[in-house]
Design a protein around this motif. Structure first.
Motif, mmCIF file in Angstrom:
data_model
loop_
_atom_site.group_PDB
_atom_site.id
_atom_site.type_symbol
_atom_site.label_atom_id
_atom_site.label_comp_id
_atom_site.label_asym_id
_atom_site.label_seq_id
_atom_site.Cartn_x
_atom_site.Cartn_y
_atom_site.Cartn_z
ATOM 1 N N ARG A 1 5.373 -2.412 2.057
ATOM 2 C CA ARG A 1 5.355 -2.512 0.413
ATOM 3 C C ARG A 1 5.337 -1.040 -0.299
ATOM 4 O O ARG A 1 5.047 -0.012 0.464
ATOM 5 C CB ARG A 1 3.900 -3.076 0.057
ATOM 6 C CG ARG A 1 3.585 -3.266 -1.432
ATOM 7 C CD ARG A 1 2.368 -3.832 -1.753
ATOM 8 N NE ARG A 1 1.331 -3.113 -1.212
ATOM 9 C CZ ARG A 1 0.206 -3.210 -0.618
ATOM 10 N NH1 ARG A 1 0.077 -4.590 -0.020
ATOM 11 N NH2 ARG A 1 -0.665 -2.440 -0.350
ATOM 12 N N THR B 1 10.680 -0.874 -6.625
ATOM 13 C CA THR B 1 9.591 -0.663 -6.041
ATOM 14 C C THR B 1 8.679 -1.980 -6.379
ATOM 15 O O THR B 1 8.983 -2.618 -7.114
ATOM 16 C CB THR B 1 9.005 0.516 -6.394
ATOM 17 O OG1 THR B 1 7.805 0.700 -5.771
ATOM 18 C CG2 THR B 1 8.607 0.407 -7.935
ATOM 19 N N ASP B 2 7.793 -2.311 -5.412
ATOM 20 C CA ASP B 2 6.655 -3.178 -5.639
ATOM 21 C C ASP B 2 5.831 -2.741 -6.457
ATOM 22 O O ASP B 2 5.159 -3.655 -7.481
ATOM 23 C CB ASP B 2 5.920 -3.469 -4.401
ATOM 24 C CG ASP B 2 7.325 -4.112 -3.465
ATOM 25 O OD1 ASP B 2 7.706 -5.160 -3.660
ATOM 26 O OD2 ASP B 2 7.321 -3.441 -2.418
ATOM 27 N N ARG B 3 5.394 -1.433 -6.473
ATOM 28 C CA ARG B 3 4.084 -1.166 -7.413
ATOM 29 C C ARG B 3 4.229 0.286 -8.126
ATOM 30 O O ARG B 3 5.400 0.822 -7.392
ATOM 31 C CB ARG B 3 2.705 -0.939 -6.553
ATOM 32 C CG ARG B 3 2.348 -2.442 -6.126
ATOM 33 C CD ARG B 3 1.172 -2.188 -5.507
ATOM 34 N NE ARG B 3 0.492 -3.733 -4.725
ATOM 35 C CZ ARG B 3 -0.715 -3.982 -4.410
ATOM 36 N NH1 ARG B 3 -1.538 -2.919 -4.490
ATOM 37 N NH2 ARG B 3 -0.808 -5.015 -3.847
ATOM 38 N N GLN C 1 1.622 -0.131 3.389
ATOM 39 C CA GLN C 1 2.256 0.526 2.067
ATOM 40 C C GLN C 1 2.482 1.868 2.090
ATOM 41 O O GLN C 1 2.062 2.689 3.073
ATOM 42 C CB GLN C 1 1.204 0.454 0.898
ATOM 43 C CG GLN C 1 1.621 0.992 -0.360
ATOM 44 C CD GLN C 1 0.583 0.625 -1.633
ATOM 45 O OE1 GLN C 1 0.565 -0.187 -2.256
ATOM 46 N NE2 GLN C 1 -0.518 1.430 -1.449
ATOM 47 N N ARG D 1 11.601 -1.622 2.059
ATOM 48 C CA ARG D 1 11.635 -2.670 1.967
ATOM 49 C C ARG D 1 12.087 -3.469 3.183
ATOM 50 O O ARG D 1 11.668 -4.641 3.760
ATOM 51 C CB ARG D 1 11.986 -3.274 0.620
ATOM 52 C CG ARG D 1 11.318 -2.656 -0.509
ATOM 53 C CD ARG D 1 11.602 -3.245 -1.857
ATOM 54 N NE ARG D 1 10.965 -4.607 -1.903
ATOM 55 C CZ ARG D 1 11.186 -5.381 -2.997
ATOM 56 N NH1 ARG D 1 11.604 -5.033 -4.066
ATOM 57 N NH2 ARG D 1 10.402 -6.507 -3.276
#
Length: 237
Positions: A127, A147-149, A88, A122
């Motif tokens: 992540r 974005t993922d988070r 991440q 990505r």
């Protein structure tokens, strides 16, 4: 259970103070994982005053849980991330001379820049998470970047918690629900401690991961690293 990622910047700060290799950062990281830590977070800054860029490369070889690299995506940082390929990357808009992170992204004003950086990460299989204040507009803006988070910046919560826990957590609860509604995973970090972590975890839905460093290392001076890691894990269950 919310995952505990231990930020080891302070271990590197102590090591660098004498110019040698005591404490041994790599050994401490192995110990943290053996004690039950579920991730390792590092935040290499341009002046490398604690975590060095080489530390990121070395840690990639030994971390068995998850490696999270935080930082401002200046070209040098982004090159490092794409080379190391951590599990991440957390994008933080801190100035080069910042003592510590002190604000989240304006995800609307910087949408195109963030979208470009996140696209590169990505594509490399990393992540992504964006450091944001608990502002509904910024959460919704983050969803437009790919974005993922998001990682909620919790300094305000920690500051207000001792006198008004419900008032302190209210904005974070709302932000968490909005993040869930727009399809974003949820992390949190900054000034979380043994004193305030359980209430935050119990009040903020959809929380997946917390990143804790300064308080955890300080508490470990009195209580021991293995003991403190398990105390956090108990509070996060």
């Amino acid at each position: 259970m919310v995952r505990l990622s231990v930020n080891v910047n302070k271990i590197a700060t102590l090591r660098n103070a004498r110019g040698g290799n005591m404490p041994d950062l790599l050994k401490v990281v192995r110990d943290i994982e053996a004690f039950g830590g579920e991730g390792i977070t590092i935040h290499p800054r341009p002046d490398q005053r604690h975590i060095r860029y080489q530390d990121a490369r070395d840690l990639k070889k030994i971390v068995r849980t998850e490696l999270n690299i935080e930082g401002n995506p200046i070209p040098e940082f982004l090159d490092l991330v794409l080379q190391v390929r951590p599990d991440q990357v957390t994008l933080v808009p801190d100035a080069p001379d910042a003592i510590t992170s002190n604000a989240g992204w304006d995800t609307i004003a910087h949408r195109d820049f963030l979208r470009e950086v996140i696209g590169k990460c990505r594509k490399a299989g990393i992540r992504t998470s964006i450091f944001v204040d608990p502002d509904p507009e910024m959460i919704r803006g983050a969803a437009e970047t790919g974005t993922d988070r998001v990682e909620l910046y919790t300094e305000a919560y920690a500051r207000e918690y001792p006198t008004d826990p419900e008032g302190a957590v209210k904005a974070y609860r709302t932000a968490a629900n909005i993040a869930h509604e727009v399809g974003l995973g949820l992390n949190a970090g900054h000034d979380l401690s043994l004193e305030n972590i359980a209430y935050f975890k119990n009040q903020v839905p959809h929380l997946q991961e917390v990143s804790i460093g300064h308080a955890l290392i300080c508490e470990s001076l009195y209580l021991g690293l293995e003991n403190v890691i398990n105390m956090y894990k108990n509070k996060l269950r």
